[in-house]
Scaffold this motif. Structure first.
Motif, mmCIF file in Angstrom:
data_model
loop_
_atom_site.group_PDB
_atom_site.id
_atom_site.type_symbol
_atom_site.label_atom_id
_atom_site.label_comp_id
_atom_site.label_asym_id
_atom_site.label_seq_id
_atom_site.Cartn_x
_atom_site.Cartn_y
_atom_site.Cartn_z
ATOM 1 N N TRP A 48 0.825 -0.920 -0.089
ATOM 2 C CA TRP A 48 -0.056 0.139 0.141
ATOM 3 C C TRP A 48 1.047 1.292 -0.101
ATOM 4 N N LEU A 49 0.627 2.357 -0.908
ATOM 5 C CA LEU A 49 1.309 3.361 -1.081
ATOM 6 C C LEU A 49 0.517 4.536 -0.730
ATOM 7 N N LEU A 50 0.974 5.615 0.163
ATOM 8 C CA LEU A 50 0.349 6.837 0.214
ATOM 9 C C LEU A 50 0.485 7.629 -0.961
ATOM 10 N N THR A 51 -0.749 8.354 -1.400
ATOM 11 C CA THR A 51 -0.858 9.014 -2.593
ATOM 12 C C THR A 51 -0.278 10.454 -2.237
ATOM 13 N N ASP A 52 -0.204 11.557 -2.999
ATOM 14 C CA ASP A 52 0.126 12.859 -2.648
ATOM 15 C C ASP A 52 -0.603 13.398 -1.557
ATOM 16 N N ALA A 53 -2.110 13.156 -1.836
ATOM 17 C CA ALA A 53 -3.116 13.614 -0.834
ATOM 18 C C ALA A 53 -2.793 13.058 0.464
ATOM 19 N N GLY A 54 -2.244 11.747 0.591
ATOM 20 C CA GLY A 54 -1.878 11.068 1.799
ATOM 21 C C GLY A 54 -0.891 11.607 2.286
#
Length: 85
Positions: A48-54
């Motif tokens: 699982w990867l953080l998005t830019d928003a994350g």
């Protein structure tokens, strides 16, 4: 588990029905809610990867994250209804 301050006892709690560990479902729900809010994306099986928003939301507290999830969920439901009409 250490990063969340969870004890070994908390990690070992099972459902009374015997259908597995409670913590596994809690993490699954958390991932699902973060994905719906646009803060997390799947990078493949088990990744699982953080998005830019994350990444830009890392300073939000739990209450702010819940509101972001709810607002995103409401918007998605409205868009689905509009598309169905």
């Amino acid at each position: 588990a250490e990063i969340f301050g969870l004890s070994a006892e908390a990690l070992a709690v099972e459902y009374e029905s015997g259908n597995g560990l409670v913590i596994a479902d809690r993490f699954a729900w958390a991932r699902s809610h973060l994905k719906i809010a646009g803060l997390l994306e799947s990078g493949g099986r088990g990744l699982w990867l953080l998005t830019d928003a994350g990444r830009s939301s890392l300073n939000l507290d739990g209450r702010q994250l819940q509101e972001l999830y709810r607002a995103t969920k409401r918007r998605q439901e409205l868009e689905q209804r509009a598309a169905g009409e």
